[in-house]
Design a protein around this motif. Sequence first.
Motif, PDB file in Angstrom:
ATOM      1  N   TYR A 163       0.853  -1.183   0.000  1.00 50.07           N
ATOM      2  CA  TYR A 163       0.000   0.000   0.000  1.00 50.07           C
ATOM      3  C   TYR A 163       0.889   1.233   0.000  1.00 50.07           C
ATOM      4  O   TYR A 163       2.093   1.156   0.243  1.00 50.07           O
ATOM      5  CB  TYR A 163      -0.959   0.024   1.192  1.00 50.07           C
ATOM      6  CG  TYR A 163      -0.317  -0.094   2.556  1.00 50.07           C
ATOM      7  CD1 TYR A 163       0.433   0.960   3.110  1.00 50.07           C
ATOM      8  CD2 TYR A 163      -0.465  -1.251   3.324  1.00 50.07           C
ATOM      9  CE1 TYR A 163       1.004   0.855   4.364  1.00 50.07           C
ATOM     10  CE2 TYR A 163       0.101  -1.366   4.574  1.00 50.07           C
ATOM     11  CZ  TYR A 163       0.827  -0.311   5.093  1.00 50.07           C
ATOM     12  OH  TYR A 163       1.393  -0.427   6.334  1.00 50.07           O
ATOM     13  N   ARG A 164       0.262   2.350  -0.279  1.00 45.31           N
ATOM     14  CA  ARG A 164       0.973   3.626  -0.282  1.00 45.31           C
ATOM     15  C   ARG A 164       0.205   4.607   0.585  1.00 45.31           C
ATOM     16  O   ARG A 164      -1.010   4.721   0.458  1.00 45.31           O
ATOM     17  CB  ARG A 164       1.110   4.168  -1.707  1.00 45.31           C
ATOM     18  CG  ARG A 164       1.839   5.510  -1.793  1.00 45.31           C
ATOM     19  CD  ARG A 164       2.121   5.880  -3.224  1.00 45.31           C
ATOM     20  NE  ARG A 164       2.647   7.244  -3.341  1.00 45.31           N
ATOM     21  CZ  ARG A 164       2.971   7.817  -4.492  1.00 45.31           C
ATOM     22  NH1 ARG A 164       2.819   7.153  -5.632  1.00 45.31           N
ATOM     23  NH2 ARG A 164       3.436   9.061  -4.507  1.00 45.31           N
ATOM     24  N   ASP A 165       0.916   5.297   1.471  1.00 43.85           N
ATOM     25  CA  ASP A 165       0.299   6.299   2.319  1.00 43.85           C
ATOM     26  C   ASP A 165       0.424   7.678   1.680  1.00 43.85           C
ATOM     27  O   ASP A 165       1.510   8.102   1.285  1.00 43.85           O
ATOM     28  CB  ASP A 165       0.957   6.316   3.701  1.00 43.85           C
ATOM     29  CG  ASP A 165       0.543   5.133   4.559  1.00 43.85           C
ATOM     30  OD1 ASP A 165      -0.439   4.449   4.194  1.00 43.85           O
ATOM     31  OD2 ASP A 165       1.194   4.884   5.589  1.00 43.85           O
ATOM     32  N   VAL A 166      -0.710   8.376   1.596  1.00 48.87           N
ATOM     33  CA  VAL A 166      -0.773   9.705   1.002  1.00 48.87           C
ATOM     34  C   VAL A 166      -1.322  10.663   2.054  1.00 48.87           C
ATOM     35  O   VAL A 166      -2.308  10.356   2.717  1.00 48.87           O
ATOM     36  CB  VAL A 166      -1.700   9.713  -0.237  1.00 48.87           C
ATOM     37  CG1 VAL A 166      -1.762  11.101  -0.857  1.00 48.87           C
ATOM     38  CG2 VAL A 166      -1.249   8.679  -1.257  1.00 48.87           C
ATOM     39  N   GLU A 167      -0.692  11.813   2.219  1.00 52.08           N
ATOM     40  CA  GLU A 167      -1.215  12.817   3.138  1.00 52.08           C
ATOM     41  C   GLU A 167      -2.246  13.665   2.405  1.00 52.08           C
ATOM     42  O   GLU A 167      -1.946  14.278   1.378  1.00 52.08           O
ATOM     43  CB  GLU A 167      -0.093  13.710   3.663  1.00 52.08           C
ATOM     44  CG  GLU A 167      -0.582  14.746   4.670  1.00 52.08           C
ATOM     45  CD  GLU A 167       0.538  15.634   5.178  1.00 52.08           C
ATOM     46  OE1 GLU A 167       0.548  16.832   4.836  1.00 52.08           O
ATOM     47  OE2 GLU A 167       1.417  15.110   5.902  1.00 52.08           O
ATOM     48  N   LEU A 168      -3.458  13.687   2.946  1.00 50.61           N
ATOM     49  CA  LEU A 168      -4.516  14.510   2.380  1.00 50.61           C
ATOM     50  C   LEU A 168      -4.782  15.691   3.299  1.00 50.61           C
ATOM     51  O   LEU A 168      -4.931  15.526   4.521  1.00 50.61           O
ATOM     52  CB  LEU A 168      -5.812  13.705   2.215  1.00 50.61           C
ATOM     53  CG  LEU A 168      -5.770  12.522   1.239  1.00 50.61           C
ATOM     54  CD1 LEU A 168      -7.148  11.877   1.150  1.00 50.61           C
ATOM     55  CD2 LEU A 168      -5.288  12.950  -0.135  1.00 50.61           C
TER      56      LEU A 168
END
Length: 218
Positions: A163-168
């Motif tokens: 998975y990839r973590d993205v800051e929103l």
Amino acid sequence: MTEGLFPRERATVAPGAVHVPGWLPTGRQRELVDACREWGRGPVPYRQTVLPGGGVMSVRSLCLGRQWVPYRYLDSVGVPLPEWLVALGREALVEAYGDEAYEAYGGGGFAPDTALVNFYAPGARMGMHQDREERSGAPVVSLSLGDRCVFRFGNEEGRGRPYRDVELASGDLFVFGGPSRWVHHGVPKVWPGTADPALGLTGRLNITLRETGLRDSP
């Protein structure tokens, strides 16, 4: 949109999954926050969803348009889905994919008939899940307001890695469709107190627009 020393750049997180930081200007964000408050005063207020196994989701949610319950859609509408929000969803797809890719990913004629609004109070999160109740493969349009969060974007096979973590952050747009339409995703962390005070919002709001593919809407 520039914050700190470096700009936050748009990114293709996976095929068909696009993150556009700061897409919504501050004024439009405030309008959406006000709309979310008004919707919550209507006939279908925010509530914590009880899952079939007895668990209770930590977020509070409401549906515009066709109503969702775990894990299906009902033949009922509590709060109508506003046409201006549908139009915003179409603008979002063009922004994310461009005109040609918009058609290629099934966005042409995008006609969402439901929008899920999730409110994350301090401590709330969302476990990894797939949006599989829809019969349509049209993209999902996600708009973020308020506190920053970690959005975990995974794979179709299971809830774990890769998975990839993205800051929103507030005002961010995230669209996922095509090869990424059915991947697992979730929000493992929200950073309290990171919203712009000008929004007048404590916590995080997330609006997702979807096509259910159930055309016999009431």
